[in-house]
Design an enzyme around this catalytic site. Structure first.
Site, PDB file in Angstrom:
ATOM      1  N   HIS A  65      -4.188   5.158  31.296  1.00 59.24           N
ATOM      2  CA  HIS A  65      -4.794   5.853  29.394  1.00 59.24           C
ATOM      3  C   HIS A  65      -4.730   7.321  29.533  1.00 59.24           C
ATOM      4  O   HIS A  65      -4.315   8.132  28.557  1.00 59.24           O
ATOM      5  CB  HIS A  65      -6.700   5.927  29.613  1.00 59.24           C
ATOM      6  CG  HIS A  65      -7.095   6.475  27.876  1.00 59.24           C
ATOM      7  ND1 HIS A  65      -7.699   8.124  28.082  1.00 59.24           N
ATOM      8  CD2 HIS A  65      -7.446   6.049  27.527  1.00 59.24           C
ATOM      9  CE1 HIS A  65      -8.300   8.111  27.451  1.00 59.24           C
ATOM     10  NE2 HIS A  65      -7.975   7.276  26.893  1.00 59.24           N
ATOM     11  N   CYS A  66      -4.755   8.378  30.144  1.00 60.10           N
ATOM     12  CA  CYS A  66      -4.082   9.969  30.158  1.00 60.10           C
ATOM     13  C   CYS A  66      -2.676  10.245  30.100  1.00 60.10           C
ATOM     14  O   CYS A  66      -2.585  11.082  28.862  1.00 60.10           O
ATOM     15  CB  CYS A  66      -4.754  10.069  31.686  1.00 60.10           C
ATOM     16  SG  CYS A  66      -6.161  10.623  32.363  1.00 60.10           S
ATOM     17  N   LEU A  67      -2.034  10.206  30.476  1.00 60.90           N
ATOM     18  CA  LEU A  67      -0.466  10.912  30.258  1.00 60.90           C
ATOM     19  C   LEU A  67      -0.356  10.635  29.073  1.00 60.90           C
ATOM     20  O   LEU A  67       0.791  11.393  28.525  1.00 60.90           O
ATOM     21  CB  LEU A  67       0.045  10.809  31.685  1.00 60.90           C
ATOM     22  CG  LEU A  67       0.115  10.695  33.317  1.00 60.90           C
ATOM     23  CD1 LEU A  67       1.194  11.596  33.781  1.00 60.90           C
ATOM     24  CD2 LEU A  67      -1.164  12.742  33.113  1.00 60.90           C
TER      25      LEU A  67
END
Length: 423
Positions: free
Chosen positions: A258-260
């Protein structure tokens, strides 16, 4: 305290279970009824929380899973841990808004609401607080407390867990900060106070932007090194011997989770939409990392043509790994999935094996010649090529090297050999 955690995914479920273990009475709010039913039955779909831990807090009546927003009534602390995805390449805060509306009617004087979902600076103040005040008829910072505490969950990491990872905490007012910190002091070892909401929000997206940009740098370096005929993996090992001024990052098939792929876009989109400025480094990093799966496919295509005088179309390819990182089933935004899809679009016959995903292939890793070990009547030697995308510990790399006709190692975990190319 009565703690409500809205969203029972990779972030929310570990927080809810940890809070229950710390002595709070926890309501885990999960709108997905199938997920909610699984939790109520003691079945965890998050690797970091085993069934035994979940059942322990269920049996002690410290944790309750529900999809009914009326069960949020009477909370002392509510934490929002819902997804913040991209829709049409733009930030989508619909889940945050929905959670805020679900909570607003149940806010009582003295209660505390904390947002953990990653987002751009200003979201807590400009998006969430107005919804809470409108729905409750109360004033944030005066009648109830509001804060922001960015999640730092790293799925599958056995060393850095929720409780021992430093937790940034922020509040609308000093009183809000005190309440937010007091809660997180009960579930984490170290709470780090921020001077304001926006500073905490920016810190989170910058953490991931830092990784995103540096991964893009080594991904492009690996392409240039391949063109020059230089071993990029050995180059990085040499550079990493410098004891100051250098942090080692590694190339790969792209970025996932989900983050990068998402969080830096929240920052660049917000700066452009609000102030008309371009965060050029983020956009360049996004271009490089998003094109990495295509580069992997081209490398495989070139190898098949050069070595076997055949095209990807019709080739039998074994893809090892579908999750975005080793040791987890998290396939959100996974570059491994993108590589597989592109190969299939080009006409390749691709078999995917991932021991962490129920639909990702046989849990018995196919490194033996016996057909029953594969479940498909084939063995590694029957494939024209193997592309190692996610180096799960369950993969027997020595046997893979011995049995495969050709391997493209996108993670640099295998020893280079005449039939093994590293990205």
């Amino acid at each position: 305290m009565h703690v409500c955690v809205l969203g029972q995914g990779y972030v929310g479920l570990p927080l809810a279970v940890r809070a229950a273990e710390a002595g709070h009475t926890v309501t885990g709010y999960e709108p997905d009824r199938a997920r909610c039913a699984a939790l109520a039955a003691g079945s965890s779909y998050v690797e970091d929380i085993g069934d035994d831990r979940l059942r322990a807090v269920l049996d002690s009546d410290a944790y309750y899973a529900t999809s009914d927003p009326q069960d949020l009534k009477g909370f002392d602390v509510a934490v929002i841990t819902v997804p913040t995805p991209l829709t049409d390449r733009a930030p989508d805060l619909s889940c945050v808004r929905a959670a805020g509306r679900a909570l607003a009617g149940w806010i009582e004087p003295g209660a505390t609401v904390v947002l953990e979902s990653t987002t751009h600076p200003g979201t807590t103040r400009d998006v969430l607080i107005p919804l809470l005040e409108e729905g409750s008829g109360l004033v944030a910072g005066k009648d109830f407390h509001v804060g922001f505490s960015p999640e730092r969950i790293d799925p599958g990491n056995p060393d850095w867990r929720l409780e021992n990872t430093p937790k940034i905490v922020a509040g609308l007012t000093e009183g809000c900060l005190e309440r937010v910190k007091a809660f997180y002091d009960t579930v984490t070892d170290v709470a780090v106070p921020a001077s304001g909401l926006e500073e905490a929000e920016l810190a989170k997206v910058f953490e991931n932007t830092y990784r995103h940009v540096n991964i893009a740098l080594v991904n492009e370096l690996s392409r240039m090194a391949h063109t020059l005929g230089v071993d990029v993996w050995h180059t990085l090992e040499l550079a990493a011997t410098k004891p100051f001024g250098f942090t080692k990052f590694l190339p790969g098939p792209g970025v996932g989770g989900h983050c990068l792929p998402i969080d830096p876009v929240y920052l660049s989109h917000h700066v452009k939409a609000r102030h008309g400025q371009t965060f050029r480094l983020i956009e360049l990093a996004q271009d490089i990392n998003e094109s990495q799966p295509d580069y992997v496919v081209r490398r495989l295509q070139d190898a098949l043509s050069r070595r076997f005088r055949r095209s990807v179309h019709g080739a039998r390819i074994l893809a090892l790994g579908a999750a975005y990182k080793p040791g987890t089933s998290d396939a959100r935004q996974s570059p491994a999935v993108e590589v597989t899809e592109r190969l299939r679009q080009m006409g390749a016959d691709v078999t995917v094996v991932d021991p962490y995903l129920p639909d990702g292939g046989s849990r018995t890793i196919p490194f033996a010649a016996e057909a029953e070990d594969v479940g498909t009547g084939t063995c590694v030697a029957d494939f024209d090529a193997v592309v190692l995308l996610t180096p799960h510990g369950e993969f027997d790399l020595e046997r893979l090297a011995a049995e495969a006709a050709f391997v493209l190692d996108t993670r640099g975990v295998m020893t280079a050999a005449p039939h093994i190319e590293r990205l």
